[in-house]
Design a protein around this motif. Structure first.
Motif, mmCIF file in Angstrom:
data_model
loop_
_atom_site.group_PDB
_atom_site.id
_atom_site.type_symbol
_atom_site.label_atom_id
_atom_site.label_comp_id
_atom_site.label_asym_id
_atom_site.label_seq_id
_atom_site.Cartn_x
_atom_site.Cartn_y
_atom_site.Cartn_z
ATOM 1 N N GLU A 1 0.819 -1.200 0.000
ATOM 2 C CA GLU A 1 0.000 0.000 0.000
ATOM 3 C C GLU A 1 0.859 1.259 0.000
ATOM 4 O O GLU A 1 0.553 2.231 -0.692
ATOM 5 C CB GLU A 1 -0.936 0.003 1.212
ATOM 6 N N PHE A 2 1.967 1.242 0.742
ATOM 7 C CA PHE A 2 2.881 2.379 0.767
ATOM 8 C C PHE A 2 3.442 2.652 -0.624
ATOM 9 O O PHE A 2 3.428 3.780 -1.111
ATOM 10 C CB PHE A 2 4.023 2.130 1.750
ATOM 11 N N TYR A 3 3.920 1.611 -1.303
ATOM 12 C CA TYR A 3 4.488 1.813 -2.640
ATOM 13 C C TYR A 3 3.415 2.161 -3.667
ATOM 14 O O TYR A 3 3.685 2.878 -4.633
ATOM 15 C CB TYR A 3 5.289 0.586 -3.066
ATOM 16 N N ARG A 4 2.213 1.669 -3.477
ATOM 17 C CA ARG A 4 1.123 2.029 -4.380
ATOM 18 C C ARG A 4 0.824 3.528 -4.268
ATOM 19 O O ARG A 4 0.660 4.220 -5.270
ATOM 20 C CB ARG A 4 -0.117 1.206 -4.041
ATOM 21 N N GLN A 5 0.788 4.035 -3.047
ATOM 22 C CA GLN A 5 0.567 5.470 -2.845
ATOM 23 C C GLN A 5 1.745 6.286 -3.340
ATOM 24 O O GLN A 5 1.566 7.362 -3.921
ATOM 25 C CB GLN A 5 0.320 5.766 -1.366
ATOM 26 N N LEU A 6 2.948 5.788 -3.158
ATOM 27 C CA LEU A 6 4.143 6.490 -3.609
ATOM 28 C C LEU A 6 4.166 6.590 -5.139
ATOM 29 O O LEU A 6 4.463 7.645 -5.690
ATOM 30 C CB LEU A 6 5.393 5.759 -3.097
ATOM 31 N N ASN A 7 3.820 5.517 -5.809
ATOM 32 C CA ASN A 7 3.772 5.535 -7.271
ATOM 33 C C ASN A 7 2.649 6.427 -7.789
ATOM 34 O O ASN A 7 2.792 7.066 -8.820
ATOM 35 C CB ASN A 7 3.606 4.125 -7.822
ATOM 36 N N ALA B 1 1.611 9.137 -6.413
ATOM 37 C CA ALA B 1 1.955 10.537 -6.171
ATOM 38 C C ALA B 1 3.211 10.988 -6.914
ATOM 39 O O ALA B 1 3.505 12.181 -6.949
ATOM 40 C CB ALA B 1 2.175 10.762 -4.674
ATOM 41 N N SER B 2 3.928 10.092 -7.559
ATOM 42 C CA SER B 2 5.184 10.493 -8.205
ATOM 43 C C SER B 2 4.904 11.210 -9.527
ATOM 44 O O SER B 2 3.995 10.868 -10.271
ATOM 45 C CB SER B 2 6.053 9.260 -8.443
ATOM 46 N N PRO B 3 5.725 12.206 -9.864
ATOM 47 C CA PRO B 3 5.532 12.951 -11.128
ATOM 48 C C PRO B 3 5.863 12.112 -12.349
ATOM 49 O O PRO B 3 5.330 12.359 -13.429
ATOM 50 C CB PRO B 3 6.478 14.140 -11.018
ATOM 51 N N ALA B 4 6.700 11.118 -12.218
ATOM 52 C CA ALA B 4 7.042 10.274 -13.370
ATOM 53 C C ALA B 4 5.830 9.471 -13.845
ATOM 54 O O ALA B 4 5.734 9.135 -15.009
ATOM 55 C CB ALA B 4 8.185 9.324 -12.992
ATOM 56 N N ASN B 5 4.945 9.204 -12.961
ATOM 57 C CA ASN B 5 3.744 8.452 -13.309
ATOM 58 C C ASN B 5 2.761 9.297 -14.105
ATOM 59 O O ASN B 5 1.964 8.777 -14.878
ATOM 60 C CB ASN B 5 3.073 7.954 -12.023
ATOM 61 N N GLU B 6 2.788 10.597 -13.955
ATOM 62 C CA GLU B 6 1.835 11.473 -14.630
ATOM 63 C C GLU B 6 2.144 11.594 -16.133
ATOM 64 O O GLU B 6 1.264 11.893 -16.918
ATOM 65 C CB GLU B 6 1.854 12.848 -13.977
ATOM 66 N N SER B 7 3.384 11.391 -16.545
ATOM 67 C CA SER B 7 3.734 11.523 -17.962
ATOM 68 C C SER B 7 3.281 10.322 -18.790
ATOM 69 O O SER B 7 3.187 10.412 -19.986
ATOM 70 C CB SER B 7 5.247 11.719 -18.125
ATOM 71 N N HIS B 8 2.969 9.229 -18.166
ATOM 72 C CA HIS B 8 2.544 8.027 -18.914
ATOM 73 C C HIS B 8 1.118 8.059 -19.165
ATOM 74 O O HIS B 8 0.148 7.996 -18.894
ATOM 75 C CB HIS B 8 2.945 6.747 -18.175
#
Length: 70
Positions: free
Chosen positions: A55-61, A63-70
């Motif tokens: 759950e921690f890594y799911r929330q971290l991913n 919220a990360s800006p790298a995820n928004e470009s995909h």
């Protein structure tokens, strides 16, 4: 020739019964505790830790800006 009376048989039998009951009871308790109770408790806490980490890594991913470009 008379036969000598059997003395102390009840006491020996009582000591044997009590020691067997305590020994088998202790062995059964150890078998239950370390064979069933402890592994299931460890498994539960392990599964809880894995879920929390996932759950921690799911929330971290999320919220990360790298995820928004995909």
């Amino acid at each position: 020739m008379p036969i000598a009376p059997i003395t102390g048989k009840l006491r020996k039998r009582l000591i044997l019964d009590i020691s067997m009951a305590l020994g088998l009871g202790t062995a059964g308790a150890y078998a239950y505790w370390y064979g069933y109770h402890v592994p299931s408790a460890m498994l539960t806490s392990y599964q809880f830790a894995v879920r929390r980490r996932e759950e921690f890594y799911r929330q971290l991913n999320a919220a990360s800006p790298a995820n928004e470009s995909h």
